[in-house]
Design an enzyme around this catalytic site. Structure first.
Site, mmCIF file in Angstrom:
data_model
loop_
_atom_site.group_PDB
_atom_site.id
_atom_site.type_symbol
_atom_site.label_atom_id
_atom_site.label_comp_id
_atom_site.label_asym_id
_atom_site.label_seq_id
_atom_site.Cartn_x
_atom_site.Cartn_y
_atom_site.Cartn_z
ATOM 1 N N TYR A 150 -6.038 10.068 4.012
ATOM 2 C CA TYR A 150 -4.637 10.254 3.608
ATOM 3 C C TYR A 150 -4.579 11.336 2.523
ATOM 4 C CZ TYR A 150 -3.201 6.381 6.476
ATOM 5 O OH TYR A 150 -2.935 5.596 7.566
ATOM 6 N N GLN B 289 0.846 -1.186 0.000
ATOM 7 C CA GLN B 289 0.000 0.000 0.000
ATOM 8 C C GLN B 289 0.888 1.245 0.000
ATOM 9 O OE1 GLN B 289 -2.292 0.669 3.670
ATOM 10 N NE2 GLN B 289 -4.102 0.379 2.402
HETATM 11 C C1 LIG Z 1 -4.484 -2.948 13.329
HETATM 12 C C2 LIG Z 1 -5.071 -2.349 12.083
HETATM 13 C C3 LIG Z 1 -4.277 -1.558 11.275
HETATM 14 C C4 LIG Z 1 -4.796 -0.996 10.111
HETATM 15 N N1 LIG Z 1 -3.971 -0.267 9.284
HETATM 16 C C5 LIG Z 1 -4.427 0.123 8.080
HETATM 17 C C6 LIG Z 1 -3.528 0.701 7.138
HETATM 18 O O1 LIG Z 1 -2.326 0.844 7.364
HETATM 19 N N2 LIG Z 1 -4.048 1.064 5.944
HETATM 20 C C7 LIG Z 1 -5.378 0.898 5.632
HETATM 21 O O2 LIG Z 1 -5.800 1.256 4.543
HETATM 22 N N3 LIG Z 1 -6.229 0.347 6.508
HETATM 23 C C8 LIG Z 1 -5.790 -0.058 7.703
HETATM 24 N N4 LIG Z 1 -6.634 -0.696 8.563
HETATM 25 C C9 LIG Z 1 -8.053 -0.921 8.152
HETATM 26 C C10 LIG Z 1 -8.215 -2.270 7.446
HETATM 27 O O3 LIG Z 1 -7.504 -2.318 6.238
HETATM 28 C C11 LIG Z 1 -9.693 -2.542 7.151
HETATM 29 O O4 LIG Z 1 -10.172 -1.513 6.315
HETATM 30 C C12 LIG Z 1 -10.543 -2.623 8.422
HETATM 31 O O5 LIG Z 1 -9.864 -3.310 9.432
HETATM 32 C C13 LIG Z 1 -11.877 -3.301 8.143
HETATM 33 O O6 LIG Z 1 -11.669 -4.632 7.740
HETATM 34 P P1 LIG Z 1 -11.901 -5.884 8.771
HETATM 35 O O7 LIG Z 1 -13.295 -5.741 9.299
HETATM 36 O O8 LIG Z 1 -11.702 -7.084 7.907
HETATM 37 O O9 LIG Z 1 -10.899 -5.742 9.860
HETATM 38 C C14 LIG Z 1 -6.147 -1.237 9.743
HETATM 39 C C15 LIG Z 1 -6.935 -2.049 10.576
HETATM 40 C C16 LIG Z 1 -6.419 -2.610 11.721
HETATM 41 C C17 LIG Z 1 -7.289 -3.490 12.563
#
Ligand SMILES: Cc1cc2nc3c(=O)[nH]c(=O)nc-3n(C[C@H](O)[C@H](O)[C@H](O)COP(=O)(O)O)c2cc1C
Length: 392
Positions: free
Chosen positions: A168, A98
């Site tokens: 961002y 990313q």
């Molecule tokens: C610990 C953590 C770190 C994350 N860091 C990012 C990131 O660096 N970039 C991003 O686009 N989304 C980030 N997210 C969001 C996830 O990509 C995703 O959009 C979000 O967790 C929802 O998906 P899920 O329900 O499968 O967890 C992060 C989520 C978590 C839990």
């Protein structure tokens, strides 16, 4: 066999199944370098059955960082990144990365200069005010996106994911909440699209027609003055035209409504404990619950908006948000999304996909406590509930 485990072609790749690890900041890149922990983290995800893993937030330049433990793309780290992609390939998966820029919420102590943004804006989390980017800044940053993309490909990444969501830099240009410009980059959406579209267009031109360029964007920013779904549909169409291979519609603005993309518990206690700055520690402790709004969790929480975006474009929409079971993965596929991304369930268990495949598991025990979010800035992301024995 479930279609979850059937292959899918994306650009020049044949993904072995429909599951992609979402970019989840690992917090494992002290001094902006690739570490053994980062390599092992992604190798384990590939061993765990995911078709493609995503190295999370890598800044396209030195100035785009919010933390010192974040990668920024440069010649110096390419051989280490190559080790990472080789380890992932050897384990049977593809690797994506990313690429982004934090814009107005970069950390002035980390980047040793005033943060850049679409328009001057105060950031309460970083306690700093950015300056408006000049045309030269926009041109230089566009070229940084292109250079970083080429370097990612040269380091063996099979795909890149441009971050144009979550508040961002590119989404700061898209959002009327942060973009108050009066030039050709501000005003109507067609102008606010100019910078992000040019980034995608130039990367496509440089990487050729088949290299997968995924774009993560917002279906809603999460505040009335921000991007709403009807804008998001036009944004997705513009990104498709500019050369995106797939769109990942998420939501939220890291500096304003960071938990909209996650939903569930607010781990304020853990966030306070992990904060280095005393001022921020006190601020978070006193005002954390007011500064950071809470959003109710529900499975597949982005489904309705994502479907409307999928209906408006021809390229694949990769579903993200609140997948917690085999049934949820199948529901996303039945709703017309050919691929999906998994975040927290794979932090809780990197072997999630293999276990579903083998019939050992049909539902993740992840309870969206979101303490992994606090953990990522305290030495590296992990499932806090697993360690403390709340789960399993
Ligand atoms: C610990 C953590 C770190 C994350 N860091 C990012 C990131 O660096 N970039 C991003 O686009 N989304 C980030 N997210 C969001 C996830 O990509 C995703 O959009 C979000 O967790 C929802 O998906 P899920 O329900 O499968 O967890 C992060 C989520 C978590 C839990």
């Amino acid at each position: 066999m479930s279609t979850i485990f059937s292959p899918f072609e994306l650009g020049n790749l044949t993904l072995k199944n429909r599951a992609i690890r979402a970019g989840c900041f690992e917090g494992m890149c002290q001094n902006g370098k690739v570490t053994e922990a980062l390599i092992e983290h992604h190798e384990n995800l590939a061993k765990g059955g995911i078709a493609m893993t995503t190295v999370a937030y890598c800044s396209v330049n030195f100035e785009g960082r919010a933390f010192d433990h974040e990668l920024w793309m440069r010649e110096e780290i390419l051989s280490d990144l190559k080790q990472l992609t080789e380890a992932v390939h050897k384990a049977g998966g593809y690797a994506s990365i990313q690429l982004g820029h934090c814009g107005f919420f970069t950390n002035k102590n980390v980047i040793q200069q005033q943060p850049l943004g679409a328009s001057p804006k105060w950031c309460m989390f970083m306690l700093s005010k950015c300056r408006s980017m000049t045309e030269e800044d926009i041109e230089a940053t566009t070229e940084d996106f292109v250079r970083a993309s080429v370097q990612a490909r040269d380091a063996g990444f099979d795909a890149i994911e441009i971050h144009a969501g979550h508040g961002y830099l590119l989404s700061q240009f898209l959002s009327p909440w942060t973009n108050k410009r009066k030039d050709r980059f501000g005003g109507p959406l067609s102008n606010r699209l100019n910078f992000p579209v040019e980034v995608i267009r130039r990367i496509r031109e440089k990487l050729g027609p088949d290299f997968p360029i995924l774009v993560k964007m917002n279906q809603e920013d999460g505040m009335p003055e921000g991007i709403q779904l009807d804008d998001a549909i036009q944004i997705a169409q513009a990104f498709e035209q500019a050369g995106a291979s797939a769109i990942i519609p998420s939501s939220g603005f890291t500096s304003k409504v960071p938990f909209l993309m996650l939903r569930g518990n607010l781990p304020v206690k853990e966030m306070v404990a992990n904060q280095n700055s005393l001022v921020k520690k006190i601020g978070l402790k006193l005002f954390g619950h007011f500064m950071v709004p809470k959003h109710k969790y529900q499975a597949l929480f982005q489904l309705d908006g994502a479907k409307q975006i999928q209906d408006a474009i021809k390229i694949p929409v990769i579903y993200i948000g609140g997948i917690e079971s085999k049934k949820d993965m199948e529901t996303t596929l039945k709703n017309g999304f050919p691929l999906f991304q998994l975040g927290r369930v794979t932090i809780q268990n990197p072997n999630f996909i293999n276990e579903v495949y083998n019939g050992e598991l049909s539902e993740s025990p992840c309870d969206h406590c979101n303490r992994c979010v606090a953990a990522m800035d305290a030495g590296g992301v992990y499932c806090v509930s697993n360690i403390k024995g709340f789960i399993n």
